[in-house]
Structures are given as structure tokens and as C-alpha cells.
Design an enzyme around this catalytic site. Sequence first.
Site, PDB file in Angstrom:
ATOM      1  N   ARG A  29      64.178  45.920  57.215  1.00  0.00           N
ATOM      2  CA  ARG A  29      63.577  45.691  58.539  1.00  0.00           C
ATOM      3  C   ARG A  29      62.994  46.989  59.111  1.00  0.00           C
ATOM      4  NH1 ARG A  29      63.842  47.795  63.477  1.00  0.00           N
ATOM      5  NH2 ARG A  29      66.091  47.960  63.333  1.00  0.00           N
ATOM      6  N   ASP A  30      63.840  47.935  59.405  1.00  0.00           N
ATOM      7  CA  ASP A  30      63.397  49.187  60.033  1.00  0.00           C
ATOM      8  C   ASP A  30      62.462  49.950  59.090  1.00  0.00           C
ATOM      9  OD1 ASP A  30      63.169  51.364  61.689  1.00  0.00           O
ATOM     10  OD2 ASP A  30      65.243  52.003  61.551  1.00  0.00           O
ATOM     11  N   HIS A 222      72.976  55.569  64.327  1.00  0.00           N
ATOM     12  CA  HIS A 222      71.699  55.366  63.646  1.00  0.00           C
ATOM     13  C   HIS A 222      70.925  56.679  63.735  1.00  0.00           C
ATOM     14  CE1 HIS A 222      68.258  52.484  62.634  1.00  0.00           C
ATOM     15  NE2 HIS A 222      67.629  53.632  62.874  1.00  0.00           N
ATOM     16  N   CYS A 255      59.642  55.508  62.877  1.00  0.00           N
ATOM     17  CA  CYS A 255      59.398  54.771  64.113  1.00  0.00           C
ATOM     18  C   CYS A 255      57.914  54.837  64.405  1.00  0.00           C
ATOM     19  CB  CYS A 255      60.197  55.382  65.264  1.00  0.00           C
ATOM     20  SG  CYS A 255      59.720  54.688  66.856  1.00  0.00           S
ATOM     21  N   ASN A 264      64.467  57.552  58.458  1.00  0.00           N
ATOM     22  CA  ASN A 264      65.836  57.092  58.617  1.00  0.00           C
ATOM     23  C   ASN A 264      66.715  57.849  57.631  1.00  0.00           C
ATOM     24  OD1 ASN A 264      65.786  54.811  60.510  1.00  0.00           O
ATOM     25  ND2 ASN A 264      64.444  53.828  59.008  1.00  0.00           N
TER      26      ASN A 264
HETATM   27 MG    MG Z   1      65.535  53.962  62.427  1.00  0.00          MG
END
Ligand code: MG
Length: 316
Positions: A29-30, A222, A255, A264
Site C-alpha cells: 500500500r504505502d 512508522h 510520501c 520507508n
Molecule cells: Mg511511510
Amino acid sequence: MTNSVRELPMVVPAEGLPARVRVHEVGARDGLQNEKDVVPTAVKAEFIRRLAGAGLTTIEATSFVHPEWVPQLADAERLFAEVADLGVNLPVLVPNERGMQRALPLGVRRIAVFASVTESFARANLNRTVDETLAIQRAVVAQAKSEHGVHVRGYLSMCFGDPWEGPVPIAQTVRVCRAMLDMGCDELSLGDTIGVATPGHVRALLAALNEAGVPTGMLGVHFHDTYGQALSNTLTALEHGVTTVDASAGGLGGCPYAKSATGNLATEDLVWMLDGLGVETGVDLDELIATSTWMAEQLGRPSPSRTVRALSHKES
Ligand code: MG
């Protein structure tokens, strides 16, 4: 991928750490929501299947965001249907009530909602104030809990710093966390969206949250590795008692609204450290690396994960 026996890292436990950590895998997802090109549904489904095969038990599958906002995830319904029977937790992100209405009929049992800690990001991301966002999420969470009994995770963006506002006061983050908890979230994920946190800041925020009545057991972290701090910050959070850590296989994603937000925390880098510490994750690092190497081939570029690069013999 790796043919030889891997003997590292040597396992040397350290005191004061949890025996087990739950990795909340966000790559599908991210990670994929930030890809320029749309990844075929079949590739995403295979990615999720392989992640489950590598031992990940919580795999955030997709987002039921409006397809015009994030065309990369417009196949949310089809994708979820393809992976629904994998036997692992498959939370999905829902940005609003409409997203929830799309997700719940599919048998979704875990949703995630999000809020920004800062006004600038709330405006950039959703064109609303922080409190307007919270009001929307309050309605979504109330309905999700009372009518459907699903598990709700609350994501908080910009918990440590914001690209427009700079450092974010701890009290400001605590206020939004408290609001998310009060609306009924079962778990919070503290996002360092631009990767500026350092360990002392992490420790201070966790302590302030505890003081405000937010128990450590409800907190996940996170971290982004933009400034190389993600693992230091993670270790600090573990020392504080946090046992849920978000990470993205192969280090996929950043992002889209925050230019400096690269990366990430890679799940492989996290699992390498936890393996060395003797902290159980249930994840098979070699299988995970094979998965990320395969995914990198699908995307046409190498994984930014240090551990994937070190152990993927194809790249040497
Ligand atoms: Mg992230």
C-alpha cells in the site's frame, strides 16, 4: 536467489527488548501507491502472497482512496478479492466514509484511517484543517466499530517534523494521538513522514504519550530512513516497550506530498537487526529478500534496502 548458507547476523540478544515484534508490512500500500506506473493487479497479488509466504502476518493490502486521487490503487476491490483468503491480517486504508463503504462489503476486518498532526500537511494532503480531518475520521471509526466491529488502526502523519512547519511540538502530536484514541482506534501508528526523528525525540514522545494516558501497547512506529535514523529510532521504541513496527519490503515508497520523504524503513533491514538481537518476528529473511528482489525486477529498478543489496547475489 541466495544459494549459499547465510550465517549472519550472529544472534546476540540485548537486555530490555521485547521477545517478539509484529511487523506491520506496508509495501503493497504505502510503497506501491507512490509508484509512477500502475502495477498490474496480478503482480500486486503475487507480491502479497509472497510476503505472506515469507512469514509476514499483517500485510496492509491497499487503500480505498478515490481512484482519481491515487490511480495506482484503483484496483482495490479486485486486489482484495484475490488475496482475501491468504489467512493473514490484511488491513486496508480508508480515507473517508465512502472508502469504508467500498471496503467493508468485501469482508475487510481491519481498516486504517489517517490524520495529520500538522495543519500544513492536513491542508496539502486533504485540503482540510486537522480538526476537520478528525471529525471525518470520528464518524468513520464510530460506524466501523459499532456497525461492523472491525479493528481500526489510526495513522498519524508528521509526528516529529513537517516540511513546511519544521519541528513539531510534542504536545501537538500528543493532542492528535489522544483524539484518535478517544474516537475508538484500537492502535495508533506514529508516522515520521519526513524521517527527521532522532532517538531522544522518539523517547520523549513515547513518554509524553504514556503520561497522557496512551498505553505503549496501543502504539506502533512508522519510521522513514530519509536521514538514516529509522533503525536507531526503532531500537529506541523497542526499548520503550513498543512491539509493533511498520516497514516496507524492499524499502518501497515514501510520501508523494512531502518531497524530502524518501524511503520507508525496509522490512529486510528491520528483520536483519531483530534477527541479530534474537527478537522473534516469524519472518524468513531469505524468502523476504527473494520477494523484494522479484518485486524490484517487476518495477525495473533495484531495491534501496541495504540488506537486500548485501544479500541479493544477483547484484554483486
Ligand atoms: Mg511511510
